[in-house]
Design an enzyme around this catalytic site. Structure first.
Site, PDB file in Angstrom:
ATOM      1  N   ASP A  11       9.175  23.617 -17.723  1.00 58.21           N
ATOM      2  CA  ASP A  11       8.037  24.288 -17.113  1.00 58.21           C
ATOM      3  C   ASP A  11       8.548  25.633 -16.593  1.00 58.21           C
ATOM      4  O   ASP A  11       9.760  25.832 -16.444  1.00 58.21           O
ATOM      5  CB  ASP A  11       7.501  23.421 -15.974  1.00 58.21           C
ATOM      6  N   ASP A  13       6.687  28.123 -13.788  1.00 55.65           N
ATOM      7  CA  ASP A  13       6.454  28.331 -12.365  1.00 55.65           C
ATOM      8  C   ASP A  13       6.837  27.088 -11.557  1.00 55.65           C
ATOM      9  O   ASP A  13       6.308  26.002 -11.796  1.00 55.65           O
ATOM     10  CB  ASP A  13       4.991  28.692 -12.121  1.00 55.65           C
TER      11      ASP A  13
END
Length: 216
Positions: A11, A13
């Protein structure tokens, strides 16, 4: 804990970068423009989901496209304002990985994800973004697409996530999950391994794949 994998899926953020300062600024401004209250936001799941799905939960269908374009515009324009920082351990871990062994799998648009990563000097070999999928996390589609593009068996992929929605997506895709406590408490995260951040993770390329060591 040691895990041998063919691909590592990150991922963005909350995992590679922290953009909470920018996110707060931009979504606050967006909410003011569209008349969205704090109570409206409190009623829906936010973190780790595509902006299009969040907006669709908050506004009538005929206003969604314009509102999604507006939040992307605000967030991309805000990147140079210093709201994005590289998280601990990221640069060293990514530098240890061969190009064909990792990807960024993000709920942001490609334009926004690339801007935030460029701001901290990271150029991923592969990004799977909100533009590429029809169903966002917690659906496994984003991670399964990344595995497909890397030519990796999902069962031999490791997902690195900070959000419950992303971890649920990894599990649904049959992947090993590593949770980072960068935005949520450990008790809120269901994963095979829980670490504080990527400074607790190292990788060694072997003939069998990438040997990942994670220290809880």
């Amino acid at each position: 804990m040691k895990i041998t994998a063919d691909a590592l899926l990150f991922d963005n953020d909350g995992t590679l970068v922290s953009s909470l300062e920018s996110v707060y600024r931009c979504w606050t401004r967006w909410a003011q423009e569209y008349g969205i209250t704090a109570e409206d936001f409190a009623a829906i799941e936010l973190h780790g989901r595509p902006a299009a799905e969040i907006v669709a939960d908050l506004l009538p269908a005929e206003r969604v496209a314009g509102a999604v374009a507006r939040i992307e515009e605000l967030e991309v324009e805000d990147v140079p304002n210093g709201g994005t920082q590289l998280l601990p351990g990221v640069r060293d871990l990514l530098a240890s990985l061969p190009e064909g062994r990792w990807a960024v799998v993000t709920s942001a648009t490609r334009r926004l994800a690339a801007a935030r990563l460029a701001a901290v000097g990271i150029t991923p070999p592969l990004i799977v973004a909100a533009d590429d999928i029809t169903r966002g996390k917690p659906d496994p589609e984003p991670f399964l697409l990344a595995a497909q593009k890397l030519g990796a068996d999902p069962a031999r992929c490791v997902v690195f996530e900070d959000a419950p929605a992303g971890l649920a997506a990894g599990r649904a895709g049959g992947m090993t999950t590593v949770a980072l406590t960068t935005t949520h408490a450990a008790g809120e995260l269901s994963a095979d391994v829980v670490v504080k951040d990527l400074s607790a993770v190292s990788a060694l390329v072997t003939e069998a794949g990438v040997e990942i060591t994670a220290a809880p």
